[in-house]
Write an enzyme that holds these catalytic residues in place. Structure first.
Site, PDB file in Angstrom:
ATOM      1  N   SER A 171       0.835  -1.204   0.000  1.00  0.00           N
ATOM      2  CA  SER A 171       0.000   0.000   0.000  1.00  0.00           C
ATOM      3  C   SER A 171       0.867   1.250   0.000  1.00  0.00           C
ATOM      4  O   SER A 171       0.364   2.348  -0.190  1.00  0.00           O
ATOM      5  CB  SER A 171      -0.911   0.012   1.224  1.00  0.00           C
ATOM      6  OG  SER A 171      -0.131  -0.067   2.387  1.00  0.00           O
ATOM      7  N   HIS A 202      -3.330  -3.426  -5.258  1.00  0.00           N
ATOM      8  CA  HIS A 202      -3.553  -2.997  -3.872  1.00  0.00           C
ATOM      9  C   HIS A 202      -5.001  -3.236  -3.460  1.00  0.00           C
ATOM     10  O   HIS A 202      -5.903  -2.500  -3.848  1.00  0.00           O
ATOM     11  CB  HIS A 202      -3.165  -1.513  -3.732  1.00  0.00           C
ATOM     12  CG  HIS A 202      -3.396  -0.973  -2.369  1.00  0.00           C
ATOM     13  ND1 HIS A 202      -3.773   0.324  -2.124  1.00  0.00           N
ATOM     14  CD2 HIS A 202      -3.316  -1.561  -1.143  1.00  0.00           C
ATOM     15  CE1 HIS A 202      -3.918   0.508  -0.827  1.00  0.00           C
ATOM     16  NE2 HIS A 202      -3.653  -0.616  -0.211  1.00  0.00           N
ATOM     17  N   GLU A 237      -6.610  -1.194  -6.407  1.00  0.00           N
ATOM     18  CA  GLU A 237      -5.820  -0.298  -7.254  1.00  0.00           C
ATOM     19  C   GLU A 237      -4.831  -1.155  -8.052  1.00  0.00           C
ATOM     20  O   GLU A 237      -4.106  -1.956  -7.475  1.00  0.00           O
ATOM     21  CB  GLU A 237      -5.041   0.703  -6.398  1.00  0.00           C
ATOM     22  CG  GLU A 237      -5.935   1.730  -5.716  1.00  0.00           C
ATOM     23  CD  GLU A 237      -5.154   2.707  -4.833  1.00  0.00           C
ATOM     24  OE1 GLU A 237      -5.338   3.919  -4.991  1.00  0.00           O
ATOM     25  OE2 GLU A 237      -4.359   2.248  -3.983  1.00  0.00           O
ATOM     26  N   ASN A 263      -4.767   6.733  -0.988  1.00  0.00           N
ATOM     27  CA  ASN A 263      -4.069   7.337   0.145  1.00  0.00           C
ATOM     28  C   ASN A 263      -3.573   8.745  -0.162  1.00  0.00           C
ATOM     29  O   ASN A 263      -3.436   9.568   0.739  1.00  0.00           O
ATOM     30  CB  ASN A 263      -2.931   6.432   0.616  1.00  0.00           C
ATOM     31  CG  ASN A 263      -3.503   5.233   1.368  1.00  0.00           C
ATOM     32  OD1 ASN A 263      -4.570   5.334   1.976  1.00  0.00           O
ATOM     33  ND2 ASN A 263      -2.832   4.102   1.300  1.00  0.00           N
TER      34      ASN A 263
END
Ligand code: COA
Length: 650
Positions: free
Chosen positions: A122, A143, A155, A194
Site C-alpha cells: 500500500s 492494492h 488499485e 491514500n
C-alpha cells in the site's frame, strides 16, 4: 499472460491481507496456494478464512458450500511449492522494501516465465520492487483494501516498466474476482486513495494545530455536514497515528504539530487506548452534530480536489478512477472530483490561492491542471464542464445510476452497491432527471434493477438523514411520482433486499418480479420514521389495510414467497430462471401496443383513485380514443392473418 489463461494463483502471506485475498480468489473459482513462512501463521490465516466463509454462508452470501471453496485452497511454507506453477502471484508480505525485493528476486527464479507478479503493497514503490527481477515488465501493483472480502476496490498500479499487457491482465483478473479495479498509471507515493486521503486527515490536523478549529468541530462537520463516514481524527485513531506519521515522514511532508505531540506522547489511537480521543477513561469520539457549525470544510475539500487535480494532470489516474477509488476505498459519499464540480472549481481555486497567499504553505499551491480548467472556463457542473463534462441540454452524465436503451428497453441500474443501492437524494434526482428527459418515443418499457448481487435497494440513504432538516423531506420526492406516471410500463427486477424507499420505488413501478431469496419490508418505523416515498398509501391500496399495517407498523421483512402470496409482487422466481422470466415479461411489454399500454396504465392508475362510475367513464374514453389508432388496425389485421402484430405506436 492473458487473464483467461490464469488458473493457479499463489498468495504470499497469510496475514489479514493475505488470507483475505486468498479467500476472495478462491471464492471466484480459482485454485489458490497460500504461503507463509511459519506453519502457525498459515493455520491462523486458514482458520480466519474458515470463519469468514461460514459467516458468509450463514448470511446466504456464498453460492456454494464453504467446504467447496476451501477445497480450492492449498497451503504451504515452501515458496517453490507455492509458485512453481502459478500463473499469477500476489505478494502480501509485511511492508518492508528489502523483504519484498528478496521475495521478488526468488519469484524471478521460481515462477513460470510468463507469470504475472503482483504486489499488494500500500505504500512501497512498485518500480523498486520490480527492479529485483529480470522481468519488471511483468510486475504490477494490486492494492486490495482491508478487509478484502468486504472492500470492493483494487488499485492496479503501474511500475515504471510495467507493460499495458501486464496491467490489463491484472485489471481483468480483478474484475474476474468480482472486485472493482482502477488504474493507477504511475507509481506515485500513496497511489490514488491514500494520496487523496492525505489532505482529508492532514488539513484538519493543521487547522487544529493553528488554533483555527477543535478536533470535535472538524469531525462533526465532516461527518454531519459533509456526509463522510468518519471524521478525520476519528479515522486517524482507528488506523493508528503512527501509520499516518510514518507515511508523511517518508514522503518528506511537514508534520502538523498536534500529530507530532501525540506521537511523542505515544498516544497512537485506539490501539494504545488514547489518541485524539480517550478510549480508556472516556468513550472515544465525543462530538455532537451541532459542534461542526463553524468549521471551514472547504479548506479540506479544496485540498482534496487539488490532490485529485494533481493526479489527473500528471496522468496518474482519470477523474472517474479517483472518484471510484474514494467511494469504494474510503467510503466517501461521492468522489472529490464530482464534489468539487458541484462546489465550483473557481471557488476551490480561490480558496487555495487565498490560503497560499496568507500562509505561504506549499500544500496550498494549486495544481496546474486545476488552474488550466478554471482559466478555460471549465469551472464545474454549473458551467457544463469541470473535472467532468455535463451536457446541460437534457441528457447528463449520471453518477449513481447506469442506463442503457436497447431495442426499446430502458434499463436503469441503481449503482451504489457498496451501500446496497441506498437511495440518496442525488440518486433519486438522477432517476427523476433520466425519466423526465428521455425521449419517450424511443422507449417501450423500463426495467429498474440494483447493481451488485445483494440488493435492489436497501432504502433511503440513512447517511443523508443526519444533516437534514424536517422541511427537506416535507415535499413528495418527485422521482417516485415520475416513475409511477411514466408513459411506458415499468418493471422492478428485484434480486435481494428491497426495503424502505427501495420498496417504494418498486411499488411505483407497474410490475415487480423477484428472486426467491429476495426480502421486502418497510423498516422505517425502526428508525422512528414512516415510509416517505408513497409507501403508506401504495401499500394500503395494493395490500389492503391489514397487511399494509403489518408491514409498516412492525417493520419486519417478508420473503419473496409471502410477498407473492400477498400480491406485493407479480412473481417469485427461482434464481436460475429469473433472467428468463424477466425476459418473457419484457418481451410482452416491448412488443405490446405502446398507446394502448399507456392508456391502460393511465386509466388504471387514475381509475383506482376515483369512484367506479368515474373510473368506468375514463375507461370508455380511453377505449374510444384507441379505436382510431393504426395499432388497432394492425392488431386486428394480424389476428385475421394469424401472425404476430407489429405495433408502431401510431
Ligand atoms: N442507507 C445507507 N447505507 C446503507 C443502507 C441505507 N439504507 N443500507 C445498507 N447500507 C450500507 C451499510 O451501512 C453497509 O455499509 P458499510 O459496509 O460501509 O458499513 C453496507 O450498506 C452493507 O450493509 P450491511 O448492513 O453491512 O449488510 P447486512 O447484510 O449486515 O445487512 C440490511 C443488510 C439490509 C439488513 C441492513 O443493511 C439494513 O438494515 N439496512 C437499512 C435498511 C433500512 O432501514 N432502510 C430504510 C431506510 S429509511
Amino acid at each position: 499472460m492473458d487473464v483467461n489463461d490464469i488458473e493457479n494463483v499463489a498468495v504470499l502471506g497469510a496475514g489479514n491481507m493475505g488470507h483475505g485475498i486468498t479467500e476472495v480468489v478462491a471464492m471466484a473459482g480459482y485454485s489458490v496456494t497460500m504461503r507463509d513462512v511459519e506453519k502457525e501463521f498459515i493455520e491462523d490465516g486458514y482458520e480466519s478464512i474458515e470463519w469468514s466463509l461460514q459467516k458468509l454462508a450463514e448470511k446466504d452470501r456464498l453460492g456454494e458450500s464453504p467446504e467447496t471453496v476451501l477445497d480450492r485452497i492449498e497451503t504451504t511454507v515452501d515458496l517453490a511449492d507455492a509458485v512453481s506453477d502459478a500463473d499469477l502471484v500476489i505478494e502480501a508480505a509485511p511492508e518492508q522494501l528489502d523483504l519484498k525485493r528478496d521475495i521478488f528476486g526468488d519469484l524471478d527464479e521460481l515462477t513460470p516465465e510468463d507469470a504475472v507478479l503482483a504486489s499488494n503493497t500500500s505504500s512501497l514503490s512498485i518500480t523498486r520492487i520490480a527492479e529485483a527481477t529480470e522481468r519488471p515488465d511483468q510486475v504490477v501493483g494490486m492494492h486490495f483494501f482491508n478487509p478484502p472480502v468486504k472492500m470492493d476496490l483494487v488499485e492496479v498500479i503501474y511500475g515504471e516498466e510495467t507493460t499495458d499487457a501486464t496491467a490489463e491482465t491484472a485489471y481483468e483478473f480483478v474484475e474476474a474476482i468480482d472486485k472493482t479495479p482502477i488504474y493507477v498509471r504511475k507509481d506515485v507515493n500513496g497511489f490514488v486513495v491514500n494520496s487523496v486521503l492525505g489532505p482529508f486527515m492532514d488539513e484538519p490536523a493543521w487547522m487544529v494545530s493553528n488554533g483555527n478549529a477543535t478536533i470535535q468541530q472538524a469531525d462533526a462537520a465532516m461527518v454531519h455536514r459533509r456526509g463522510y463516514p468518519m471524521g478525520p481524527f476519528e479515522l486517524a485513531d482507528l488506523t493508528g497515528l503512527d501509520v499516518g506519521y510514518h507515511v508523511r515522514n517518508e514522503a518528506g511532508r511537514p508534520i502538523p504539530p498536534i500529530l507530532q505531540e501525540k506521537v511523542d506522547a505515544e498516544d497512537l489511537g485506539r490501539k494504545t487506548g488514547r489518541g485524539y480521543y480517550d478510549y480508556e477513561e472516556g468513550d472515544g469520539p465525543d462530538y455532537d452534530p451541532e459542534d461542526g457549525e463553524d468549521f471551514d470544510t472547504l479548506q479540506v475539500e479544496a485540498r482534496m480536489a487539488n490532490e485529485a487535480a494533481k493526479l489527473i494532470g500528471d496522468d496518474v489516474a482519470t477523474a472517474d478512477a479517483v472518484d471510484t477509488g474514494m467511494r469504494l476505498g474510503a467510503g466517501f459519499p461521492e468522489g472529490p472530483c464530482r464534489r468539487a464540480d458541484k462546489i465550483g472549481l473557481d471557488a476551490v481555486l480561490e480558496k487555495l490561492e487565498s490560503l497560499h497567499e496568507e500562509t505561504g504553505a506549499d500544500r496550498f499551491d494549486p495544481a496546474d491542471y486545476l488552474v488550466t480548467l478554471v482559466e478555460s472556463g471549465a469551472t464545474g457542473r454549473d458551467a457544463g464542464e469541470g473535472f467532468y463534462e455535463y451536457d446541460t441540454g437534457g441528457t447528463r452524465d449520471y453518477q449513481f445510476l447506469n442506463h442503457d436503451l436497447d431495442d426499446g428497453v430502458l434499463t436503469v441500474e441503481l449503482d451504489r452497491p457498496e451501500q446496497l443501492n441506498a437511495l440518496s437524494e442525488d440518486l433519486l434526482g438522477e432517476i427523476d432527471h433520466l425519466l423526465s428527459n428521455v425521449d419517450v418515443d424511443d422507449v417501450r418499457c423500463v426495467v429498474f434493477e440494483g447493481a451488485g448481487d445483494r440488493a435492489f435497494s436497501a432504502g433511503a440513504d440513512i447517511g443523508g438523514f443526519a444533516d437534514a432538516t424536517p422541511t427537506d423531506f416535507m415535499d413528495v420526492t418527485p422521482a417516485f411520482e415520475t416513475v409511477h406516471e411514466f408513459d411506458r410500463p415499468t418493471l422492478a427486477k428485484v434480486d435481494g433486499f428491497c426495503l424502505g424507499a427501495g420498496l417504494e420505488l418498486a411499488l411505483a413501478c407497474d410490475l415487480r418480479l423477484a428472486t426467491e431469496g429476495s426480502e421486502f419490508g418497510s423498516p422505517e418505523i425502526g428508525l422512528g420514521l414512516i415510509p416517505g416515498g408513497g409507501g403508506t398509501q401504495r401499500l394500503l391500496r395494493m395490500l389492503g389495510e391489514t397487511r399494509a399495517k403489518e408491514l409498516v407498523f412492525r417493520g419486519n421483512r417478508i420473503d419473496a414467497e409471502r410477498a407473492e402470496e400477498w400480491g406485493l409482487i407479480n412473481r417469485c422466481v427461482p434464481e436460475d430462471e429469473f433472467d428468463d422470466v424477466v425476459a418473457e415479461f419484457v418481451d410482452d411489454l416491448v412488443s405490446g401496443p405502446p398507446i394502448a399500454l399507456k392508456v391502460a396504465k393511465t386509466v388504471m392508475n387514475e381509475g383506482g383513485e376515483v369512484g367506479l362510475d368515474a373510473g368506468l367513464a375514463m375507461e370508455s374514453q380511453g377505449f374510444g380514443l384507441l379505436m382510431g389508432t393504426e395499432d388497432v388496425r394492425e392488431g386486428t389485421a394480424a389476428f385475421r392473418e394469424d401472425r404476430d402484430p407489429e405495433f408502431e405506436g401510431n
